[in-house]
Scaffold this motif. Structure first.
Motif, PDB file in Angstrom:
ATOM      1  N   THR A 171      43.310  51.878  37.844  1.00 35.79           N
ATOM      2  CA  THR A 171      42.195  50.967  37.563  1.00 35.79           C
ATOM      3  C   THR A 171      42.711  49.678  36.947  1.00 35.79           C
ATOM      4  OG1 THR A 171      40.891  52.939  37.102  1.00 35.79           O
ATOM      5  CG2 THR A 171      39.917  50.829  36.472  1.00 35.79           C
ATOM      6  N   TRP A 172      43.646  49.829  36.027  1.00 33.76           N
ATOM      7  CA  TRP A 172      44.273  48.668  35.375  1.00 33.76           C
ATOM      8  C   TRP A 172      44.929  47.769  36.422  1.00 33.76           C
ATOM      9  CZ3 TRP A 172      49.558  47.330  34.713  1.00 33.76           C
ATOM     10  CH2 TRP A 172      49.825  46.391  33.700  1.00 33.76           C
ATOM     11  N   LEU A 173      45.684  48.382  37.344  1.00 36.56           N
ATOM     12  CA  LEU A 173      46.383  47.606  38.366  1.00 36.56           C
ATOM     13  C   LEU A 173      45.381  46.953  39.339  1.00 36.56           C
ATOM     14  CD1 LEU A 173      49.665  48.528  40.113  1.00 36.56           C
ATOM     15  CD2 LEU A 173      47.742  47.821  41.521  1.00 36.56           C
ATOM     16  N   TYR A 174      44.330  47.671  39.681  1.00 32.99           N
ATOM     17  CA  TYR A 174      43.313  47.099  40.562  1.00 32.99           C
ATOM     18  C   TYR A 174      42.611  45.915  39.914  1.00 32.99           C
ATOM     19  CZ  TYR A 174      43.058  49.849  44.827  1.00 32.99           C
ATOM     20  OH  TYR A 174      43.306  50.365  46.066  1.00 32.99           O
ATOM     21  N   ARG A 175      42.452  45.977  38.602  1.00 27.39           N
ATOM     22  CA  ARG A 175      41.819  44.837  37.932  1.00 27.39           C
ATOM     23  C   ARG A 175      42.721  43.608  38.055  1.00 27.39           C
ATOM     24  NH1 ARG A 175      39.384  46.745  33.097  1.00 27.39           N
ATOM     25  NH2 ARG A 175      41.465  46.963  32.265  1.00 27.39           N
ATOM     26  N   ILE A 176      44.016  43.808  37.873  1.00 32.38           N
ATOM     27  CA  ILE A 176      44.957  42.696  38.012  1.00 32.38           C
ATOM     28  C   ILE A 176      44.928  42.152  39.439  1.00 32.38           C
ATOM     29  CG2 ILE A 176      47.420  42.112  38.043  1.00 32.38           C
ATOM     30  CD1 ILE A 176      47.766  43.965  35.624  1.00 32.38           C
ATOM     31  N   ALA A 177      44.942  43.063  40.412  1.00 31.46           N
ATOM     32  CA  ALA A 177      44.951  42.642  41.823  1.00 31.46           C
ATOM     33  C   ALA A 177      43.662  41.902  42.184  1.00 31.46           C
ATOM     34  CB  ALA A 177      45.136  43.859  42.732  1.00 31.46           C
ATOM     35  N   THR A 178      42.540  42.425  41.696  1.00 28.09           N
ATOM     36  CA  THR A 178      41.250  41.780  41.979  1.00 28.09           C
ATOM     37  C   THR A 178      41.211  40.381  41.374  1.00 28.09           C
ATOM     38  OG1 THR A 178      40.143  43.919  42.037  1.00 28.09           O
ATOM     39  CG2 THR A 178      38.737  41.992  41.709  1.00 28.09           C
ATOM     40  N   ASN A 179      41.665  40.258  40.135  1.00 30.30           N
ATOM     41  CA  ASN A 179      41.674  38.939  39.503  1.00 30.30           C
ATOM     42  C   ASN A 179      42.599  37.970  40.224  1.00 30.30           C
ATOM     43  OD1 ASN A 179      39.759  39.586  37.597  1.00 30.30           O
ATOM     44  ND2 ASN A 179      41.262  40.288  36.099  1.00 30.30           N
ATOM     45  N   ALA A 180      43.744  38.479  40.698  1.00 32.74           N
ATOM     46  CA  ALA A 180      44.663  37.621  41.458  1.00 32.74           C
ATOM     47  C   ALA A 180      43.991  37.136  42.740  1.00 32.74           C
ATOM     48  CB  ALA A 180      45.952  38.379  41.777  1.00 32.74           C
TER      49      ALA A 180
ATOM     50  N   ASP B 186      34.763  53.081  37.966  1.00 32.55           N
ATOM     51  CA  ASP B 186      35.996  52.282  37.997  1.00 32.55           C
ATOM     52  C   ASP B 186      35.716  50.846  38.449  1.00 32.55           C
ATOM     53  OD1 ASP B 186      37.504  54.364  37.069  1.00 32.55           O
ATOM     54  OD2 ASP B 186      38.394  54.895  38.994  1.00 32.55           O
ATOM     55  N   VAL B 187      34.846  50.698  39.440  1.00 25.06           N
ATOM     56  CA  VAL B 187      34.503  49.339  39.903  1.00 25.06           C
ATOM     57  C   VAL B 187      33.855  48.559  38.759  1.00 25.06           C
ATOM     58  CG1 VAL B 187      33.140  47.966  41.531  1.00 25.06           C
ATOM     59  CG2 VAL B 187      34.217  50.095  42.292  1.00 25.06           C
ATOM     60  N   ALA B 188      32.987  49.236  38.012  1.00 25.33           N
ATOM     61  CA  ALA B 188      32.335  48.586  36.875  1.00 25.33           C
ATOM     62  C   ALA B 188      33.382  48.099  35.872  1.00 25.33           C
ATOM     63  CB  ALA B 188      31.352  49.553  36.213  1.00 25.33           C
ATOM     64  N   GLN B 189      34.389  48.916  35.628  1.00 21.94           N
ATOM     65  CA  GLN B 189      35.467  48.515  34.708  1.00 21.94           C
ATOM     66  C   GLN B 189      36.242  47.317  35.245  1.00 21.94           C
ATOM     67  OE1 GLN B 189      38.318  51.228  33.101  1.00 21.94           O
ATOM     68  NE2 GLN B 189      36.809  52.834  32.743  1.00 21.94           N
ATOM     69  N   VAL B 190      36.575  47.372  36.539  1.00 27.43           N
ATOM     70  CA  VAL B 190      37.359  46.282  37.134  1.00 27.43           C
ATOM     71  C   VAL B 190      36.580  44.969  37.088  1.00 27.43           C
ATOM     72  CG1 VAL B 190      38.282  45.407  39.323  1.00 27.43           C
ATOM     73  CG2 VAL B 190      38.802  47.743  38.601  1.00 27.43           C
ATOM     74  N   LEU B 191      35.281  45.031  37.408  1.00 26.13           N
ATOM     75  CA  LEU B 191      34.488  43.803  37.486  1.00 26.13           C
ATOM     76  C   LEU B 191      33.862  43.409  36.152  1.00 26.13           C
ATOM     77  CD1 LEU B 191      32.703  44.307  40.943  1.00 26.13           C
ATOM     78  CD2 LEU B 191      34.759  42.960  40.458  1.00 26.13           C
ATOM     79  N   GLY B 192      33.935  44.310  35.167  1.00 19.90           N
ATOM     80  CA  GLY B 192      33.370  43.995  33.859  1.00 19.90           C
ATOM     81  C   GLY B 192      31.856  43.921  33.855  1.00 19.90           C
ATOM     82  N   VAL B 193      31.209  44.790  34.657  1.00 18.01           N
ATOM     83  CA  VAL B 193      29.743  44.848  34.682  1.00 18.01           C
ATOM     84  C   VAL B 193      29.307  46.304  34.514  1.00 18.01           C
ATOM     85  CG1 VAL B 193      29.511  42.800  36.145  1.00 18.01           C
ATOM     86  CG2 VAL B 193      29.643  45.064  37.209  1.00 18.01           C
ATOM     87  N   GLU B 194      28.006  46.512  34.367  1.00 17.42           N
ATOM     88  CA  GLU B 194      27.473  47.876  34.228  1.00 17.42           C
ATOM     89  C   GLU B 194      27.493  48.599  35.579  1.00 17.42           C
ATOM     90  OE1 GLU B 194      26.430  49.442  31.415  1.00 17.42           O
ATOM     91  OE2 GLU B 194      27.296  47.675  30.452  1.00 17.42           O
ATOM     92  N   PRO B 195      27.641  49.936  35.544  1.00 18.26           N
ATOM     93  CA  PRO B 195      27.570  50.698  36.799  1.00 18.26           C
ATOM     94  C   PRO B 195      26.285  50.433  37.593  1.00 18.26           C
ATOM     95  CG  PRO B 195      28.398  52.114  35.059  1.00 18.26           C
ATOM     96  CD  PRO B 195      28.012  50.809  34.408  1.00 18.26           C
TER      97      PRO B 195
END
Lengths: 78, 201
Positions: B75-84, B166-175
């Motif tokens: 999830t941590w890595l996906y957040r980095i990839a999504t932000n990139a 996990d998507v909520a965590q990556v995007l920083g929004v509520e489920p």
């Protein structure tokens, strides 16, 4: 028996498929869909949409791009 | 890259890589490079995906020491990839995408589906009636026409098959927000597939 229409039922589909609807609403939606040919057809296509697009947008990592990445990482560490 | 660590957990590898173990970092790259490239293609384009891939692993390399295991490593890595990916996308000046709103389901005054069952189910067979290459192009084009917030949620949830949490965590929004966005994207793309597969309206 329940007051779910096709239109209001459609708006519940995501929560239904994720299992987060209250039990009564869940049952009402299932009852509506079971008795509605249009909703049965609609739900089937709603469920298939992610799979079709997932398959259609799957890509391989090209060997040259992978090699560039590995070279980049080697430079990063040296 | 020959790596003898294939049975280690991501978290173990991350700790070793953070401590300077190059083999462990290579294994992380080997595990995730394909998925990150796929994600990058879906969130940006095949042209921009190589840059997203490189930037992602640069950020992973730099930030590994600060990975604390508060979320799963993936999830941590996906957040980095999504932000990139989002950063590169923002840098592009894009023409406003043609809306997909015309493909929303239609209802009559009683709230009943306006289309017949035979029309409503056509989207299910889009991959049978459209040539594979054509569908690949149309699928990418359709996803790119989604408003950004719907696209991001749909790509992570439905194409990368991450959990809503996990998507909520990556995007920083509520489920609940993720569900609402993914739902909207599914409705639009379902109608888009119907149209491609030949339903006239």
């Amino acid at each position: 028996m329940n007051d779910i229409s096709c239109g209001s039922g459609v708006e519940l589909l995501m929560e239904y498929l994720e299992g987060v609807l209250p039990p009564e609403t869940n049952a009402a939606l299932e009852a509506h869909v079971a008795g509605c040919e249009r909703c049965t057809a609609f739900v089937a296509s709603y469920r298939e949409t992610p799979r079709i697009l997932r398959t259609a947008t799957a890509v391989e990592l090209p060997a040259d791009i992978q090699e560039s990445l590995h070279a980049f990482i080697r430079r990063l560490r040296s | 890259m020959v790596v003898p660590t294939a049975d280690s957990s991501d978290e173990t590898l991350a700790a070793r890589a953070a401590a300077g173990d190059d083999r462990a970092f290579e294994e992380i790259v080997a595990r995730y490079e394909r998925r990150v490239f796929g994600l990058a293609c879906r969130l940006t384009s095949e042209t921009d995906a190589p840059d997203v891939l490189q930037n992602t692993f640069l950020q992973v390399y730099r930030n590994l020491p600060s990975f604390r295991g508060e979320s799963r490593f993936a999830t941590w890595l996906y957040r980095i990839a999504t932000n990139a990916a989002l950063m590169i996308r923002r840098a592009r000046t894009r023409r406003p995408a043609e809306s997909l709103d015309a493909f929303m389901p239609r209802f009559d005054e009683q709230g009943m589906h306006a289309d017949l069952p035979a029309q409503l189910q056509v989207a299910s067979r889009a991959d049978e009636v459209i040539d594979r290459q054509a569908l690949a192009e149309k699928a990418r084009a359709g996803i790119a026409r989604l408003p950004d917030v719907y696209r991001d949620a749909f790509v992570l949830r439905d194409l990368e098959e991450m959990s809503t949490t996990d998507v909520a965590q990556v995007l920083g929004v509520e489920p609940a927000t993720v569900r609402q966005r993914v739902h909207r994207a599914r409705l639009l793309l379902r109608g888009y597939l119907s149209d491609l597969a030949g339903v006239k309206r």
